[in-house]
Design a protein around this motif. Sequence first.
Motif, PDB file in Angstrom:
ATOM      1  N   PRO A 229      -3.894   5.422   5.072  1.00 55.43           N
ATOM      2  CA  PRO A 229      -4.260   4.002   5.209  1.00 55.43           C
ATOM      3  C   PRO A 229      -3.053   3.088   5.385  1.00 55.43           C
ATOM      4  CG  PRO A 229      -4.427   4.714   2.921  1.00 55.43           C
ATOM      5  CD  PRO A 229      -4.168   5.951   3.730  1.00 55.43           C
TER       6      PRO A 229
ATOM      7  N   LEU B 299       0.177   0.614   4.521  1.00 60.80           N
ATOM      8  CA  LEU B 299       0.352  -0.546   3.656  1.00 60.80           C
ATOM      9  C   LEU B 299       0.138  -1.821   4.447  1.00 60.80           C
ATOM     10  CD1 LEU B 299       3.619   0.499   1.747  1.00 60.80           C
ATOM     11  CD2 LEU B 299       1.297   0.563   0.837  1.00 60.80           C
ATOM     12  N   HIS B 300      -0.083  -2.901   3.724  1.00 58.41           N
ATOM     13  CA  HIS B 300      -0.121  -4.206   4.371  1.00 58.41           C
ATOM     14  C   HIS B 300       1.316  -4.599   4.733  1.00 58.41           C
ATOM     15  CE1 HIS B 300      -0.681  -8.550   4.882  1.00 58.41           C
ATOM     16  NE2 HIS B 300      -1.954  -8.250   5.148  1.00 58.41           N
ATOM     17  N   PRO B 301       1.552  -5.274   5.861  1.00 57.64           N
ATOM     18  CA  PRO B 301       2.937  -5.638   6.237  1.00 57.64           C
ATOM     19  C   PRO B 301       3.687  -6.381   5.140  1.00 57.64           C
ATOM     20  CG  PRO B 301       1.460  -6.020   8.080  1.00 57.64           C
ATOM     21  CD  PRO B 301       0.577  -5.642   6.914  1.00 57.64           C
ATOM     22  N   ASP B 302       2.991  -7.191   4.345  1.00 58.08           N
ATOM     23  CA  ASP B 302       3.659  -7.928   3.277  1.00 58.08           C
ATOM     24  C   ASP B 302       4.081  -7.030   2.121  1.00 58.08           C
ATOM     25  OD1 ASP B 302       3.229 -10.196   4.750  1.00 58.08           O
ATOM     26  OD2 ASP B 302       1.411 -10.774   3.661  1.00 58.08           O
ATOM     27  N   GLU B 303       3.563  -5.801   2.078  1.00 58.71           N
ATOM     28  CA  GLU B 303       3.871  -4.909   0.967  1.00 58.71           C
ATOM     29  C   GLU B 303       5.049  -3.977   1.238  1.00 58.71           C
ATOM     30  OE1 GLU B 303      -0.622  -4.360  -0.889  1.00 58.71           O
ATOM     31  OE2 GLU B 303       0.093  -2.951   0.653  1.00 58.71           O
TER      32      GLU B 303
ATOM     33  N   SER C  13       0.379  -0.243  -4.380  1.00 57.43           N
ATOM     34  CA  SER C  13      -0.468  -1.123  -3.589  1.00 57.43           C
ATOM     35  C   SER C  13      -1.830  -1.272  -4.247  1.00 57.43           C
ATOM     36  CB  SER C  13      -0.631  -0.558  -2.175  1.00 57.43           C
ATOM     37  OG  SER C  13      -1.574  -1.312  -1.437  1.00 57.43           O
TER      38      SER C  13
ATOM     39  N   GLY D 289      -4.557  -1.312  -2.845  1.00 57.10           N
ATOM     40  CA  GLY D 289      -5.529  -0.435  -2.225  1.00 57.10           C
ATOM     41  C   GLY D 289      -5.383   1.025  -2.608  1.00 57.10           C
ATOM     42  N   HIS D 290      -4.360   1.371  -3.426  1.00 54.76           N
ATOM     43  CA  HIS D 290      -4.106   2.767  -3.770  1.00 54.76           C
ATOM     44  C   HIS D 290      -4.242   3.019  -5.266  1.00 54.76           C
ATOM     45  CE1 HIS D 290      -1.286   2.876   0.004  1.00 54.76           C
ATOM     46  NE2 HIS D 290      -2.580   2.826   0.318  1.00 54.76           N
TER      47      HIS D 290
ATOM     48  N   LEU E  88       5.179   0.534   9.923  1.00 52.90           N
ATOM     49  CA  LEU E  88       3.777   0.852  10.217  1.00 52.90           C
ATOM     50  C   LEU E  88       3.675   1.247  11.682  1.00 52.90           C
ATOM     51  CD1 LEU E  88       2.138  -2.165   8.321  1.00 52.90           C
ATOM     52  CD2 LEU E  88       2.465   0.175   7.484  1.00 52.90           C
TER      53      LEU E  88
END
Length: 467
Positions: A404, A406-410, A421, A423-424, A452
Amino acid sequence: MRTRLLGSFVIVVAILVLGLGIPLALTFAQNFQSVQFADRAADTSRYASLSQRLLVNGGDDPGLNDQLASYHDVYDIEVAVFDRGDQASDGSFRALARAGSLIDQTDADVHDDLVNARAGRGTQQGALLLPWNGAPMVVAEPVLVNGEVRGVVVTSSPTDRTRTLIWLSWAAILVGGVLAVGLAVLVALPLVRWMLRPVLLLDNATAALLPAIVNGRKVDPVGGDIGPPELRRLTRSFDQMAVSVSDVLAAQRAFVADASHQLRNPLTALRIRLSNLEGHVDPDVQEQQAAALEEADRLNRILDELLAMARAESSSVDPVPVDVDQVVSARLRAWQAVATAKGVALVLDGEPGGMSLAPPRGLETVLDALLDNALKFTGDDTLVMVEVHRVDDRVRLAVRDHGPGLHPDELERATDRFWRSAGHQNVRGSGLGLAIVRLLVERVGGTVDLSLPDGGGLRVAFDIPAL
């Protein structure tokens, strides 16, 4: 900084030299001009006295003409005797005797001197004589007979010798100024070195402080025995601060290592007791027993990673040569069983990496952490790609999954300790894996880069020095 300080000192000395040299040069020019003017004024006055008989006799004095001619021949000074200048309608002056022919009464300055002398006023010293001003020095004196102005004597002197003396004096002042600035530089160099030596030592110590603390080495003291007292105190304060920081971080690492080690035994015993309860607990609490075993395993993994982090932080062993290709192949073989169980293909891409520098077993630890993350998050029946490239004097490796991501901000926070994260949160892990990777890579001057890639997933790349 030494150059700027020395330059400032030289500029101050140069300004001081100019401030003293320019007035001194002008004074020399004024003195040389005054000497020549006084000499010419004395000669002109003497010939004005000798010209009285010429004017009384109506313009006939062979002896005066001979003296004027001799004076001109010896000193190359033009001399002329004029009448009052009031007999001509145009106000011009008639030359009664002369030696040389360069005195031109039509010249404005000469004519003004003649008019002033006719009024009984002698010539005053004019504007300052400068070396590049080649005009002759003109002096006019009235000829008095019984207190009445009957004529004017004019001398016109070349100023070559005076201008040469002015040039020489200015050259001597210039040479003296240059020597003064040079002497000031010679005196200032050791003084500036002495003043800035503590600053240089502090700069070197500051640059070496972080690597020494990170690698667990002893921080060398700066020493405060040279330089100004203020800087000596500063170096001593820096040494005290460096020792305090080093001791605090060493104590922190020792605490983490000791705590992790001491917790391992009771945690192992706890897990054994929980395992022994299997088949002896009520079916209604079997789920809680399984959850407790899972949490015990999770605590055990966290302790393992804390110990790995503590060892990486406190290790003071220098980097060693490592065969990159051999290490990568060994780690891929070790993780192949886990990848096969998930239906994930481990793919090696790139080119031979050759030899590089890395902490002892550091490259294995980094690859294990990255492959563990990649296999944890990548989807089933996908692939995990390991890339190896050699660029100039660096070996660059990367591990890319198809999870999945990461979000770019992460991305910037992903290498922080214990960060995970949002989401994890349902995936096992402690958030220390990438932090250990960054610590080991930075110990050899490398960098870690998260990105990414197109197609999803996460790509973690790092570089280490090549041999």
